[in-house]
Design a protein around this motif. Structure first.
Motif, PDB file in Angstrom:
ATOM      1  N   GLU A   1      13.457 113.852 105.749  1.00 19.96           N
ATOM      2  CA  GLU A   1      12.167 113.177 105.484  1.00 19.96           C
ATOM      3  C   GLU A   1      11.823 112.659 106.869  1.00 19.96           C
ATOM      4  O   GLU A   1      10.598 111.961 106.864  1.00 19.96           O
ATOM      5  N   GLY A   2      12.564 112.955 108.032  1.00 16.04           N
ATOM      6  CA  GLY A   2      12.211 112.526 109.242  1.00 16.04           C
ATOM      7  C   GLY A   2      12.474 111.013 109.495  1.00 16.04           C
ATOM      8  O   GLY A   2      11.840 110.632 110.549  1.00 16.04           O
ATOM      9  N   VAL A   3      13.398 110.528 109.004  1.00 14.03           N
ATOM     10  CA  VAL A   3      13.719 109.094 109.127  1.00 14.03           C
ATOM     11  C   VAL A   3      14.447 108.918 110.628  1.00 14.03           C
ATOM     12  O   VAL A   3      15.567 109.845 110.518  1.00 14.03           O
ATOM     13  N   THR A   4      13.997 108.115 111.361  1.00 11.89           N
ATOM     14  CA  THR A   4      14.885 107.883 112.685  1.00 11.89           C
ATOM     15  C   THR A   4      15.467 106.351 112.799  1.00 11.89           C
ATOM     16  O   THR A   4      16.335 106.179 113.491  1.00 11.89           O
ATOM     17  N   ALA A   5      15.064 105.637 111.940  1.00  7.31           N
ATOM     18  CA  ALA A   5      15.349 104.105 112.036  1.00  7.31           C
ATOM     19  C   ALA A   5      15.846 103.614 110.708  1.00  7.31           C
ATOM     20  O   ALA A   5      15.114 103.824 109.684  1.00  7.31           O
ATOM     21  N   VAL A   6      16.692 102.738 110.550  1.00 10.02           N
ATOM     22  CA  VAL A   6      17.086 102.189 109.067  1.00 10.02           C
ATOM     23  C   VAL A   6      16.528 100.568 108.762  1.00 10.02           C
ATOM     24  O   VAL A   6      16.652  99.970 107.983  1.00 10.02           O
ATOM     25  N   ARG A   7      16.106  99.859 110.251  1.00 15.23           N
ATOM     26  CA  ARG A   7      15.818  98.686 110.408  1.00 15.23           C
ATOM     27  C   ARG A   7      15.059  98.491 111.482  1.00 15.23           C
ATOM     28  O   ARG A   7      15.137  99.368 112.353  1.00 15.23           O
ATOM     29  N   GLU A   8      14.334  97.241 111.550  1.00 19.85           N
ATOM     30  CA  GLU A   8      13.428  97.220 112.821  1.00 19.85           C
ATOM     31  C   GLU A   8      14.257  97.053 113.957  1.00 19.85           C
ATOM     32  O   GLU A   8      13.758  97.160 114.937  1.00 19.85           O
ATOM     33  N   GLY A   9      15.241  96.296 114.070  1.00 17.88           N
ATOM     34  CA  GLY A   9      16.011  96.031 115.212  1.00 17.88           C
ATOM     35  C   GLY A   9      17.526  95.894 115.292  1.00 17.88           C
ATOM     36  O   GLY A   9      17.777  95.788 113.997  1.00 17.88           O
ATOM     37  N   GLY A  10      18.211  95.420 116.121  1.00 17.63           N
ATOM     38  CA  GLY A  10      19.627  95.418 115.996  1.00 17.63           C
ATOM     39  C   GLY A  10      20.186  96.722 116.585  1.00 17.63           C
ATOM     40  O   GLY A  10      19.671  97.642 116.770  1.00 17.63           O
ATOM     41  N   PRO A  11      21.623  96.256 117.044  1.00 20.94           N
ATOM     42  CA  PRO A  11      22.402  97.450 117.714  1.00 20.94           C
ATOM     43  C   PRO A  11      22.366  98.703 116.662  1.00 20.94           C
ATOM     44  O   PRO A  11      22.721  99.784 117.320  1.00 20.94           O
ATOM     45  N   ASP A  12      22.379  98.459 115.362  1.00 19.58           N
ATOM     46  CA  ASP A  12      22.606  99.620 114.471  1.00 19.58           C
ATOM     47  C   ASP A  12      21.379 100.149 113.896  1.00 19.58           C
ATOM     48  O   ASP A  12      21.274 100.635 112.840  1.00 19.58           O
ATOM     49  N   ALA A  13      19.879  99.954 114.501  1.00 20.44           N
ATOM     50  CA  ALA A  13      18.810  99.826 114.014  1.00 20.44           C
ATOM     51  C   ALA A  13      18.517 101.817 113.850  1.00 20.44           C
ATOM     52  O   ALA A  13      17.828 101.914 112.821  1.00 20.44           O
ATOM     53  N   SER A  14      18.972 102.361 114.761  1.00 25.62           N
ATOM     54  CA  SER A  14      18.777 103.901 114.622  1.00 25.62           C
ATOM     55  C   SER A  14      19.355 104.393 113.672  1.00 25.62           C
ATOM     56  O   SER A  14      20.649 104.055 113.378  1.00 25.62           O
ATOM     57  N   LEU A  15      19.159 105.599 113.177  1.00 29.17           N
ATOM     58  CA  LEU A  15      19.733 106.229 111.925  1.00 29.17           C
ATOM     59  C   LEU A  15      21.329 106.765 112.336  1.00 29.17           C
ATOM     60  O   LEU A  15      22.077 106.530 111.623  1.00 29.17           O
ATOM     61  N   ASP A  16      21.213 107.432 113.714  1.00 29.42           N
ATOM     62  CA  ASP A  16      22.522 107.712 114.116  1.00 29.42           C
ATOM     63  C   ASP A  16      23.545 106.627 114.185  1.00 29.42           C
ATOM     64  O   ASP A  16      24.741 106.803 114.040  1.00 29.42           O
ATOM     65  N   ALA A  17      23.154 105.553 114.917  1.00 25.47           N
ATOM     66  CA  ALA A  17      23.805 104.306 115.183  1.00 25.47           C
ATOM     67  C   ALA A  17      24.536 103.824 113.596  1.00 25.47           C
ATOM     68  O   ALA A  17      25.547 103.465 113.629  1.00 25.47           O
ATOM     69  N   TRP A  18      23.599 103.839 112.921  1.00 25.18           N
ATOM     70  CA  TRP A  18      24.064 103.109 111.426  1.00 25.18           C
ATOM     71  C   TRP A  18      24.868 103.945 110.743  1.00 25.18           C
ATOM     72  O   TRP A  18      26.003 103.459 110.309  1.00 25.18           O
ATOM     73  N   LEU A  19      24.542 105.448 111.002  1.00 25.18           N
ATOM     74  CA  LEU A  19      25.589 106.147 110.325  1.00 25.18           C
ATOM     75  C   LEU A  19      27.051 105.964 110.910  1.00 25.18           C
ATOM     76  O   LEU A  19      27.921 106.172 110.144  1.00 25.18           O
ATOM     77  N   GLN A  20      27.126 105.944 112.174  1.00 25.69           N
ATOM     78  CA  GLN A  20      28.316 105.853 113.001  1.00 25.69           C
ATOM     79  C   GLN A  20      29.041 104.486 112.427  1.00 25.69           C
ATOM     80  O   GLN A  20      30.421 104.430 112.495  1.00 25.69           O
ATOM     81  N   SER A  21      28.180 103.270 111.998  1.00 25.00           N
ATOM     82  CA  SER A  21      29.046 102.396 111.697  1.00 25.00           C
ATOM     83  C   SER A  21      29.397 102.161 110.289  1.00 25.00           C
ATOM     84  O   SER A  21      30.277 101.405 109.866  1.00 25.00           O
ATOM     85  N   VAL A  22      29.164 103.258 109.439  1.00 19.89           N
ATOM     86  CA  VAL A  22      29.514 103.238 107.963  1.00 19.89           C
ATOM     87  C   VAL A  22      31.177 103.685 108.026  1.00 19.89           C
ATOM     88  O   VAL A  22      31.346 104.691 108.580  1.00 19.89           O
ATOM     89  N   PRO A  23      31.760 102.957 107.384  1.00 12.57           N
ATOM     90  CA  PRO A  23      33.368 103.083 107.156  1.00 12.57           C
ATOM     91  C   PRO A  23      33.587 104.260 106.541  1.00 12.57           C
ATOM     92  O   PRO A  23      33.009 104.318 105.349  1.00 12.57           O
ATOM     93  N   ARG A  24      34.203 105.439 107.136  1.00 11.04           N
ATOM     94  CA  ARG A  24      34.417 106.551 106.635  1.00 11.04           C
ATOM     95  C   ARG A  24      36.067 106.988 106.667  1.00 11.04           C
ATOM     96  O   ARG A  24      36.502 107.920 106.721  1.00 11.04           O
ATOM     97  N   ARG A  25      36.764 105.888 106.875  1.00 12.06           N
ATOM     98  CA  ARG A  25      38.091 105.915 107.210  1.00 12.06           C
ATOM     99  C   ARG A  25      39.085 106.362 105.786  1.00 12.06           C
ATOM    100  O   ARG A  25      38.505 106.255 104.741  1.00 12.06           O
ATOM    101  N   PRO A  26      40.469 106.783 105.983  1.00 11.54           N
ATOM    102  CA  PRO A  26      41.330 107.161 105.094  1.00 11.54           C
ATOM    103  C   PRO A  26      41.225 106.115 103.864  1.00 11.54           C
ATOM    104  O   PRO A  26      41.329 104.843 104.221  1.00 11.54           O
ATOM    105  N   GLY A  27      41.765 106.501 102.646  1.00  8.98           N
ATOM    106  CA  GLY A  27      41.784 105.701 101.738  1.00  8.98           C
ATOM    107  C   GLY A  27      43.025 104.658 101.823  1.00  8.98           C
ATOM    108  O   GLY A  27      43.343 103.569 101.216  1.00  8.98           O
ATOM    109  N   VAL A  28      44.224 105.156 102.693  1.00  3.15           N
ATOM    110  CA  VAL A  28      45.358 104.388 102.822  1.00  3.15           C
ATOM    111  C   VAL A  28      45.133 103.872 104.448  1.00  3.15           C
ATOM    112  O   VAL A  28      44.926 104.573 105.311  1.00  3.15           O
TER     113      VAL A  28
END
Length: 296
Positions: free
Chosen positions: A26-53
């Motif tokens: 859909e061409g989305v490049t930002a998930v919020r108006e401001g802040g360190p995780d405003a861009s889509l790429d930065a926000w995706l990097q901040s989402v926890p995806r670590r192992p279950g253990v």
């Protein structure tokens, strides 16, 4: 308990992947108006995806036991009194279903809430019976090194955190310490603040008009603690004293939540631009003391 088992990790990663697929289509490049995780790429990097253990690193002295999750931003997951088993930091969830991404103690490399530093995987550089050294390369180009060390005899934990710019470009830093202390009830809790004149002042946390509310009080300039402040649990007859170097801290934030019986004593280093090779450090400690030890 040598590790936490997180059962929802795979579903979070799958949802993030699906969100990314739709957002990019859909061409989305930002998930919020401001802040360190405003861009889509930065926000995706901040989402926890670590192992279950999640392995737990523990160290202790005769007074305190500290449990750390290196794979969850080096978070201090628990800090307990050895004699009573009492948790000094908030531990969320139940004995069979913990929530490892909230509560406890976390740090940020910049002033913004949950800026880089809180979610990265840290490696253990050194471990001892009463100490631990962690390190991580952060998504903003800084390296964060944190040393946790218990006093040989006192119920005191010393924390030394340093961010270093290892890159070839200037980077913004502003270390922020974010502890979440557990009290019996904010209705019977206070915060004691040492003033520049050497006298302690008391800040009641009771809020009869809205006992469950969350509140913020910013402490700047003359209102900023003169190197010492403490949360006092009047019902438990116990206080946690935070001591810090005033030359390393520009301002503080007192945050509390009546519904969850939580109190934060947050420290902010001055925001600054680090040239390549430059560092910034905050050194501070938490000690369990009797309320009377804080003076009048």
């Amino acid at each position: 308990e040598d590790a936490l088992i997180q059962q929802r990790g795979e579903s979070v990663a799958a949802l993030a992947d699906e969100f990314e697929r739709i957002a990019r289509a859909e061409g989305v490049t930002a998930v919020r108006e401001g802040g360190p995780d405003a861009s889509l790429d930065a926000w995706l990097q901040s989402v926890p995806r670590r192992p279950g253990v999640l392995p737990i690193e523990r160290f202790r002295n005769g007074q305190l036991e500290v449990s750390v999750l290196p794979a969850r931003g080096g978070r201090i997951y628990r800090m307990r009194q050895v004699a009573t088993g009492r948790d000094l930091l908030q531990v969320l969830g139940s004995e069979t279903a913990r929530i490892p991404d909230d509560g406890g103690y976390e740090e940020y490399s910049e002033p913004g809430y949950r800026s880089a530093g809180w979610s990265e995987v840290y490696i253990v550089k050194e471990r001892g019976e009463s100490s631990l050294v962690l390190e991580a390369n952060l998504r903003n180009g800084l390296r964060l090194t944190r040393k946790l060390e218990l006093d040989p005899t006192r119920p005191l934990l010393k924390i030394t955190s340093t961010v270093t710019n290892d890159s070839s470009q200037s980077r913004t830093s502003g270390l922020r310490a974010h502890p979440e202390f557990a009290v019996t009830s904010t209705a019977r809790a206070t915060v004691r603040i040492l003033g520049k004149e050497g006298a302690w002042r008391t800040f009641p946390l009771a809020n009869p008009a809205d006992p469950a509310a969350e509140k913020n009080v910013w402490l700047r300039e003359d209102d900023c603690p003169a190197g010492k402040w403490a949360v006092v649990d009047e019902q438990a007859r116990m206080a946690i004293l935070n001591q810090f170097d005033t030359g390393q801290v520009s301002h503080c934030l007192l945050n509390w939540n009546g519904r969850t019986s939580r109190v934060n004593l947050e420290l902010f280093a001055p925001e600054r631009i680090l040239a390549p090779g430059e560092s910034q450090t905050i050194e501070h400690s938490y000690e369990v003391v009797a309320p009377d030890a804080l003076g009048g």
